[in-house]
Design a protein around this motif. Structure first.
Motif, PDB file in Angstrom:
ATOM      1  N   PHE A  95     -11.034 -12.136  -0.082  1.00 38.45           N
ATOM      2  CA  PHE A  95     -10.331 -10.958  -0.563  1.00 38.45           C
ATOM      3  C   PHE A  95     -10.438 -10.901  -2.080  1.00 38.45           C
ATOM      4  O   PHE A  95     -10.269 -11.902  -2.767  1.00 38.45           O
ATOM      5  N   VAL A  96     -10.720  -9.715  -2.577  1.00 41.05           N
ATOM      6  CA  VAL A  96     -10.873  -9.496  -4.013  1.00 41.05           C
ATOM      7  C   VAL A  96      -9.975  -8.331  -4.415  1.00 41.05           C
ATOM      8  O   VAL A  96      -9.908  -7.313  -3.723  1.00 41.05           O
ATOM      9  N   TYR A  97      -9.290  -8.482  -5.550  1.00 44.35           N
ATOM     10  CA  TYR A  97      -8.406  -7.451  -6.072  1.00 44.35           C
ATOM     11  C   TYR A  97      -8.757  -7.193  -7.530  1.00 44.35           C
ATOM     12  O   TYR A  97      -9.069  -8.115  -8.276  1.00 44.35           O
ATOM     13  N   PHE A  98      -8.690  -5.939  -7.918  1.00 40.92           N
ATOM     14  CA  PHE A  98      -8.745  -5.576  -9.330  1.00 40.92           C
ATOM     15  C   PHE A  98      -7.317  -5.571  -9.838  1.00 40.92           C
ATOM     16  O   PHE A  98      -6.408  -5.124  -9.142  1.00 40.92           O
ATOM     17  N   PHE A  99      -7.100  -6.087 -11.040  1.00 41.34           N
ATOM     18  CA  PHE A  99      -5.743  -6.063 -11.575  1.00 41.34           C
ATOM     19  C   PHE A  99      -5.702  -5.364 -12.920  1.00 41.34           C
ATOM     20  O   PHE A  99      -6.675  -5.332 -13.661  1.00 41.34           O
ATOM     21  N   GLU A 100      -4.528  -4.789 -13.175  1.00 38.25           N
ATOM     22  CA  GLU A 100      -4.268  -4.132 -14.455  1.00 38.25           C
ATOM     23  C   GLU A 100      -2.807  -4.351 -14.787  1.00 38.25           C
ATOM     24  O   GLU A 100      -1.935  -4.175 -13.934  1.00 38.25           O
ATOM     25  N   THR A 101      -2.536  -4.754 -16.014  1.00 35.77           N
ATOM     26  CA  THR A 101      -1.156  -4.903 -16.474  1.00 35.77           C
ATOM     27  C   THR A 101      -0.902  -3.888 -17.575  1.00 35.77           C
ATOM     28  O   THR A 101      -1.747  -3.671 -18.450  1.00 35.77           O
ATOM     29  N   ARG A 102       0.252  -3.269 -17.474  1.00 39.22           N
ATOM     30  CA  ARG A 102       0.722  -2.332 -18.501  1.00 39.22           C
ATOM     31  C   ARG A 102       2.194  -2.606 -18.722  1.00 39.22           C
ATOM     32  O   ARG A 102       3.029  -2.229 -17.891  1.00 39.22           O
ATOM     33  N   LEU A 106       2.380  -4.550 -13.030  1.00 38.66           N
ATOM     34  CA  LEU A 106       1.119  -5.124 -12.590  1.00 38.66           C
ATOM     35  C   LEU A 106       0.634  -4.336 -11.378  1.00 38.66           C
ATOM     36  O   LEU A 106       1.387  -4.126 -10.435  1.00 38.66           O
ATOM     37  N   THR A 107      -0.609  -3.887 -11.424  1.00 37.23           N
ATOM     38  CA  THR A 107      -1.209  -3.176 -10.301  1.00 37.23           C
ATOM     39  C   THR A 107      -2.368  -4.013  -9.777  1.00 37.23           C
ATOM     40  O   THR A 107      -3.254  -4.403 -10.529  1.00 37.23           O
ATOM     41  N   LEU A 108      -2.320  -4.304  -8.471  1.00 37.83           N
ATOM     42  CA  LEU A 108      -3.391  -5.023  -7.792  1.00 37.83           C
ATOM     43  C   LEU A 108      -4.002  -4.081  -6.761  1.00 37.83           C
ATOM     44  O   LEU A 108      -3.297  -3.602  -5.875  1.00 37.83           O
ATOM     45  N   THR A 109      -5.271  -3.813  -6.884  1.00 40.07           N
ATOM     46  CA  THR A 109      -5.957  -2.895  -5.978  1.00 40.07           C
ATOM     47  C   THR A 109      -7.023  -3.665  -5.212  1.00 40.07           C
ATOM     48  O   THR A 109      -7.900  -4.286  -5.813  1.00 40.07           O
ATOM     49  N   PHE A 110      -6.925  -3.612  -3.885  1.00 39.65           N
ATOM     50  CA  PHE A 110      -7.880  -4.291  -3.031  1.00 39.65           C
ATOM     51  C   PHE A 110      -9.260  -3.690  -3.242  1.00 39.65           C
ATOM     52  O   PHE A 110      -9.411  -2.466  -3.288  1.00 39.65           O
ATOM     53  N   ASP A 118     -10.440   3.615   5.354  1.00 40.77           N
ATOM     54  CA  ASP A 118      -8.999   3.437   5.148  1.00 40.77           C
ATOM     55  C   ASP A 118      -8.574   2.002   4.862  1.00 40.77           C
ATOM     56  O   ASP A 118      -7.499   1.577   5.264  1.00 40.77           O
ATOM     57  N   ASP A 119      -9.387   1.235   4.154  1.00 44.06           N
ATOM     58  CA  ASP A 119      -8.946  -0.107   3.794  1.00 44.06           C
ATOM     59  C   ASP A 119      -8.429  -0.163   2.355  1.00 44.06           C
ATOM     60  O   ASP A 119      -8.136  -1.224   1.850  1.00 44.06           O
ATOM     61  N   GLU A 120      -8.286   0.988   1.723  1.00 45.35           N
ATOM     62  CA  GLU A 120      -7.789   1.015   0.358  1.00 45.35           C
ATOM     63  C   GLU A 120      -6.296   0.705   0.344  1.00 45.35           C
ATOM     64  O   GLU A 120      -5.529   1.282   1.119  1.00 45.35           O
ATOM     65  N   VAL A 121      -5.893  -0.201  -0.509  1.00 52.12           N
ATOM     66  CA  VAL A 121      -4.478  -0.514  -0.664  1.00 52.12           C
ATOM     67  C   VAL A 121      -4.248  -0.957  -2.110  1.00 52.12           C
ATOM     68  O   VAL A 121      -5.060  -1.678  -2.694  1.00 52.12           O
ATOM     69  N   THR A 122      -3.151  -0.470  -2.682  1.00 55.00           N
ATOM     70  CA  THR A 122      -2.769  -0.810  -4.040  1.00 55.00           C
ATOM     71  C   THR A 122      -1.343  -1.326  -4.017  1.00 55.00           C
ATOM     72  O   THR A 122      -0.458  -0.711  -3.415  1.00 55.00           O
ATOM     73  N   TYR A 123      -1.118  -2.460  -4.667  1.00 55.47           N
ATOM     74  CA  TYR A 123       0.211  -3.064  -4.776  1.00 55.47           C
ATOM     75  C   TYR A 123       0.687  -2.898  -6.198  1.00 55.47           C
ATOM     76  O   TYR A 123      -0.043  -3.191  -7.139  1.00 55.47           O
ATOM     77  N   VAL A 124       1.921  -2.426  -6.356  1.00 52.20           N
ATOM     78  CA  VAL A 124       2.503  -2.271  -7.681  1.00 52.20           C
ATOM     79  C   VAL A 124       3.670  -3.250  -7.788  1.00 52.20           C
ATOM     80  O   VAL A 124       4.595  -3.216  -6.963  1.00 52.20           O
TER      81      VAL A 124
END
Length: 127
Positions: A95-102, A106-110, A118-124
């Motif tokens: 599993f790989v996630y892109f991350f961004e902090t502001r 923190l946003t982690l996007t699969f 439909d496998d897109e998921v973003t965790y905030v």
């Protein structure tokens, strides 16, 4: 001549040492509380995302996940080692996630697999 070759090899070895961070993860350090999950999925209105917390220990390249909910968000409970490059976090299960902090978010996007719909998921997460 041999001394020059040894010196060049030594410099190459030092420049490739583990002291250089491959992943820009210093902003991840600490505790985060899940505040939202954006996906092509349905959760009832009473879902409390804040029952999922994570802690990044960047010195050990480890994230600890705690799920107190009936749902498992992000990852299973426990400690998970990670690696990566730049703003990508890779786990041993692929599993790989892109991350961004502001600031405090923190946003982690699969990382989407284009062959799976439909496998897109973003965790905030927030601090």
């Amino acid at each position: 001549m041999k001394l020059k070759l040894v010196a060049v090899l030594f410099l190459l070895f030092i420049s490739c040492s583990d002291d250089d961070r491959i992943i820009d993860d210093m902003a991840l350090e600490g505790d985060w509380i899940l505040s939202n999950v954006a996906c092509y999925c349905f959760f009832g209105e009473d879902v409390d995302f804040s029952l999922t917390t994570i802690n990044f220990d960047v010195s050990r390249a480890m994230v600890t996940v705690s799920n107190e909910s009936e749902y498992i968000f992000f990852r299973e409970n426990g400690e998970h080692f990670y690696g990566g490059q730049a703003n990508r976090i890779n786990f041993s299960d692929g599993f790989v996630y892109f991350f961004e902090t502001r600031g405090e978010q923190l946003t982690l996007t699969f990382e989407d697999n284009p062959d799976i719909a439909d496998d897109e998921v973003t965790y905030v997460f927030t601090r």
